[in-house]
Design a protein around this motif. Structure first.
Motif, PDB file in Angstrom:
ATOM      1  N   HIS A   7       0.838  -1.201   0.000  1.00  0.00           N
ATOM      2  CA  HIS A   7       0.000   0.000   0.000  1.00  0.00           C
ATOM      3  C   HIS A   7       0.875   1.254   0.000  1.00  0.00           C
ATOM      4  O   HIS A   7       0.599   2.221  -0.716  1.00  0.00           O
ATOM      5  CB  HIS A   7      -0.924  -0.012   1.214  1.00  0.00           C
ATOM      6  N   MET A   8       1.931   1.225   0.790  1.00  0.00           N
ATOM      7  CA  MET A   8       2.841   2.370   0.845  1.00  0.00           C
ATOM      8  C   MET A   8       3.512   2.572  -0.514  1.00  0.00           C
ATOM      9  O   MET A   8       3.617   3.699  -1.005  1.00  0.00           O
ATOM     10  CB  MET A   8       3.883   2.152   1.941  1.00  0.00           C
ATOM     11  N   TYR A   9       3.965   1.486  -1.107  1.00  0.00           N
ATOM     12  CA  TYR A   9       4.612   1.559  -2.411  1.00  0.00           C
ATOM     13  C   TYR A   9       3.657   2.132  -3.455  1.00  0.00           C
ATOM     14  O   TYR A   9       4.014   3.010  -4.238  1.00  0.00           O
ATOM     15  CB  TYR A   9       5.085   0.162  -2.824  1.00  0.00           C
ATOM     16  N   ALA A  10       2.415   1.656  -3.440  1.00  0.00           N
ATOM     17  CA  ALA A  10       1.422   2.087  -4.422  1.00  0.00           C
ATOM     18  C   ALA A  10       1.027   3.550  -4.238  1.00  0.00           C
ATOM     19  O   ALA A  10       0.555   4.193  -5.169  1.00  0.00           O
ATOM     20  CB  ALA A  10       0.182   1.203  -4.337  1.00  0.00           C
ATOM     21  N   ASN A  11       1.223   4.084  -3.048  1.00  0.00           N
ATOM     22  CA  ASN A  11       0.863   5.469  -2.765  1.00  0.00           C
ATOM     23  C   ASN A  11       2.078   6.383  -2.653  1.00  0.00           C
ATOM     24  O   ASN A  11       1.984   7.496  -2.135  1.00  0.00           O
ATOM     25  CB  ASN A  11       0.027   5.541  -1.485  1.00  0.00           C
ATOM     26  N   ASP A  12       3.217   5.903  -3.110  1.00  0.00           N
ATOM     27  CA  ASP A  12       4.455   6.689  -3.135  1.00  0.00           C
ATOM     28  C   ASP A  12       4.854   7.183  -1.748  1.00  0.00           C
ATOM     29  O   ASP A  12       5.208   8.338  -1.551  1.00  0.00           O
ATOM     30  CB  ASP A  12       4.312   7.870  -4.103  1.00  0.00           C
ATOM     31  N   ILE A  13       4.746   6.285  -0.770  1.00  0.00           N
ATOM     32  CA  ILE A  13       5.160   6.603   0.596  1.00  0.00           C
ATOM     33  C   ILE A  13       6.537   6.003   0.822  1.00  0.00           C
ATOM     34  O   ILE A  13       6.801   4.857   0.462  1.00  0.00           O
ATOM     35  CB  ILE A  13       4.153   6.035   1.613  1.00  0.00           C
ATOM     36  N   THR A  14       7.416   6.769   1.429  1.00  0.00           N
ATOM     37  CA  THR A  14       8.770   6.312   1.695  1.00  0.00           C
ATOM     38  C   THR A  14       8.933   6.035   3.185  1.00  0.00           C
ATOM     39  O   THR A  14       8.529   6.847   4.015  1.00  0.00           O
ATOM     40  CB  THR A  14       9.799   7.378   1.265  1.00  0.00           C
ATOM     41  N   LEU A  15       9.516   4.911   3.501  1.00  0.00           N
ATOM     42  CA  LEU A  15       9.771   4.527   4.883  1.00  0.00           C
ATOM     43  C   LEU A  15      11.275   4.570   5.108  1.00  0.00           C
ATOM     44  O   LEU A  15      12.039   3.913   4.410  1.00  0.00           O
ATOM     45  CB  LEU A  15       9.236   3.111   5.139  1.00  0.00           C
TER      46      LEU A  15
END
Length: 78
Positions: free
Chosen positions: A11-19
């Motif tokens: 989900h993070m990858y699909a929403n361009d979220i960086t961890l």
């Protein structure tokens, strides 16, 4: 070995979220934190789940509590 991270990585990858992960270095901010605790009368004891004497550390750590605080006499510098 399990594949579930507990973090919604897809989900993070699909929403361009960086961890970003890393090791913290609390010593760098410890004086500022202690000053804040003192200035604001923060009740630090309320976040402690277990208080133990320093000599009992191995047993206390084995209990896997949330926030362990070890107490010991002050070191005398001479």
């Amino acid at each position: 070995m399990g594949t579930n991270t507990g973090v919604p990585l897809m989900h993070m990858y699909a929403n361009d979220i960086t961890l970003h992960l890393g090791v913290s270095h609390p010593r760098a901010v410890l004086p500022e934190l202690l000053d804040w605790v003192h200035t604001n009368n923060f009740p630090a004891e309320k976040v402690t789940s277990h208080l133990a004497h320093f000599d009992d550390a191995p047993t206390a750590y084995a209990e896997h509590t949330t926030k362990l605080v070890l107490d010991r006499p002050a070191l005398i510098q001479g």
